[in-house]
Design a protein around this motif. Structure first.
Motif, mmCIF file in Angstrom:
data_model
loop_
_atom_site.group_PDB
_atom_site.id
_atom_site.type_symbol
_atom_site.label_atom_id
_atom_site.label_comp_id
_atom_site.label_asym_id
_atom_site.label_seq_id
_atom_site.Cartn_x
_atom_site.Cartn_y
_atom_site.Cartn_z
ATOM 1 N N LEU A 24 0.838 -1.203 0.000
ATOM 2 C CA LEU A 24 0.000 0.000 0.000
ATOM 3 C C LEU A 24 0.875 1.257 0.000
ATOM 4 N N LEU A 25 1.871 1.288 0.871
ATOM 5 C CA LEU A 25 2.768 2.437 0.963
ATOM 6 C C LEU A 25 3.587 2.616 -0.318
ATOM 7 N N ARG A 26 4.170 1.533 -0.820
ATOM 8 C CA ARG A 26 4.977 1.627 -2.033
ATOM 9 C C ARG A 26 4.123 2.083 -3.222
ATOM 10 N N GLY A 27 2.910 1.565 -3.314
ATOM 11 C CA GLY A 27 2.016 1.970 -4.400
ATOM 12 C C GLY A 27 1.640 3.433 -4.307
ATOM 13 N N LEU A 28 1.386 3.909 -3.095
ATOM 14 C CA LEU A 28 1.077 5.326 -2.907
ATOM 15 C C LEU A 28 2.261 6.201 -3.311
ATOM 16 N N LEU A 29 3.467 5.758 -2.989
ATOM 17 C CA LEU A 29 4.658 6.508 -3.387
ATOM 18 C C LEU A 29 4.796 6.562 -4.912
ATOM 19 N N VAL A 30 4.547 5.444 -5.571
ATOM 20 C CA VAL A 30 4.604 5.426 -7.037
ATOM 21 C C VAL A 30 3.540 6.349 -7.604
ATOM 22 N N GLN A 31 2.338 6.282 -7.063
ATOM 23 C CA GLN A 31 1.252 7.130 -7.549
ATOM 24 C C GLN A 31 1.534 8.612 -7.294
ATOM 25 N N ALA A 32 2.292 8.907 -6.240
ATOM 26 C CA ALA A 32 2.623 10.299 -5.913
ATOM 27 C C ALA A 32 3.828 10.802 -6.707
ATOM 28 N N GLY A 33 4.333 9.965 -7.613
ATOM 29 C CA GLY A 33 5.457 10.387 -8.438
ATOM 30 C C GLY A 33 6.808 10.237 -7.764
ATOM 31 N N LYS A 34 6.889 9.361 -6.768
ATOM 32 C CA LYS A 34 8.141 9.141 -6.045
ATOM 33 C C LYS A 34 8.561 7.660 -6.132
ATOM 34 N N PRO A 35 8.694 7.147 -7.358
ATOM 35 C CA PRO A 35 9.040 5.729 -7.496
ATOM 36 C C PRO A 35 10.441 5.396 -6.993
ATOM 37 N N ARG A 36 11.340 6.389 -6.978
ATOM 38 C CA ARG A 36 12.706 6.108 -6.493
ATOM 39 C C ARG A 36 12.692 5.712 -5.024
ATOM 40 N N ALA A 38 10.007 4.383 -3.455
ATOM 41 C CA ALA A 38 9.283 3.102 -3.389
ATOM 42 C C ALA A 38 10.157 1.932 -3.791
ATOM 43 N N MET A 39 11.107 2.175 -4.704
ATOM 44 C CA MET A 39 11.945 1.093 -5.216
ATOM 45 C C MET A 39 13.364 1.140 -4.643
ATOM 46 N N ALA A 40 13.594 1.964 -3.630
ATOM 47 C CA ALA A 40 14.921 2.058 -3.013
ATOM 48 C C ALA A 40 15.314 0.706 -2.420
ATOM 49 N N ALA A 41 16.590 0.434 -2.401
ATOM 50 C CA ALA A 41 17.094 -0.869 -1.946
ATOM 51 C C ALA A 41 16.594 -1.261 -0.548
ATOM 52 N N PRO A 42 16.639 -0.392 0.461
ATOM 53 C CA PRO A 42 16.159 -0.819 1.782
ATOM 54 C C PRO A 42 14.674 -1.220 1.784
ATOM 55 N N VAL A 43 13.879 -0.519 1.016
ATOM 56 C CA VAL A 43 12.446 -0.823 0.944
ATOM 57 C C VAL A 43 12.235 -2.168 0.239
ATOM 58 N N ARG A 44 12.967 -2.386 -0.847
ATOM 59 C CA ARG A 44 12.870 -3.663 -1.568
ATOM 60 C C ARG A 44 13.319 -4.815 -0.686
ATOM 61 N N TYR A 45 14.431 -4.632 0.039
ATOM 62 C CA TYR A 45 14.934 -5.709 0.895
ATOM 63 C C TYR A 45 13.964 -6.008 2.040
ATOM 64 N N LEU A 46 13.329 -4.977 2.566
ATOM 65 C CA LEU A 46 12.303 -5.200 3.587
ATOM 66 C C LEU A 46 11.155 -6.008 2.994
ATOM 67 N N SER A 47 10.750 -5.666 1.787
ATOM 68 C CA SER A 47 9.687 -6.403 1.110
ATOM 69 C C SER A 47 10.089 -7.863 0.895
ATOM 70 N N TYR A 48 11.316 -8.100 0.448
ATOM 71 C CA TYR A 48 11.793 -9.468 0.243
ATOM 72 C C TYR A 48 11.783 -10.253 1.553
ATOM 73 N N THR A 49 12.217 -9.608 2.637
ATOM 74 C CA THR A 49 12.271 -10.260 3.940
ATOM 75 C C THR A 49 10.871 -10.642 4.422
ATOM 76 N N ILE A 50 9.948 -9.692 4.324
ATOM 77 C CA ILE A 50 8.571 -9.958 4.747
ATOM 78 C C ILE A 50 7.964 -11.069 3.908
#
Length: 133
Positions: A24-36, A38-50
């Protein structure tokens, strides 16, 4: 391993909610024009871990109750919707070619997540529809 069923189930539930919240948070960031962000390495790694923890807990539950997959229609429907959710999620976060395509994919992925959650809560392929009866 049956003696740990309750704890594994709670880990699974917590990871479902964590995964959905992060999407939900990552999608909102992409929709708000902040994909960098949403796709930053720490966020992706947290997603992979979860998601890895979620999948591990799900497989452990399946190991504890091996007949559950085919004995419960709701679980089969939930697994099919999981594939739909993942595909829509990839289009919502990065594969969608236009902002409109990403937005539609995002909303469809969220609706699929809510449907899967309802199916799991109601233990029925009808999910939330059961509340309307």
């Amino acid at each position: 391993m049956i003696e740990f069923y309750t704890q594994i189930k709670w880990v699974h539930i917590i990871m479902v909610l964590s995964s959905g919240s992060l999407f939900l948070l990552r999608g909102l960031l992409v929709q708000a024009g902040k994909p960098r962000i949403a796709m930053a390495a720490p966020v992706r790694y947290l997603s992979y871990t979860i998601d890895t923890t979620l999948l591990t807990a799900a497989l452990m539950l399946l190991t504890i109750l091996p007949g559950a997959l085919f004995a419960n229609g709701w679980l089969t429907v939930k697994l099919v919707l999981l594939v739909v959710y993942v595909v829509l999620g990839t289009y919502a976060l990065k594969r969608g070619r236009t902002p409109r395509a990403r937005a539609i994919s995002y909303l469809a992925a969220l609706a699929t997540f809510v449907a899967m959650y309802g199916i799991a809560r109601m233990h029925s392929p009808l999910g939330w529809i059961l509340l309307l009866r």
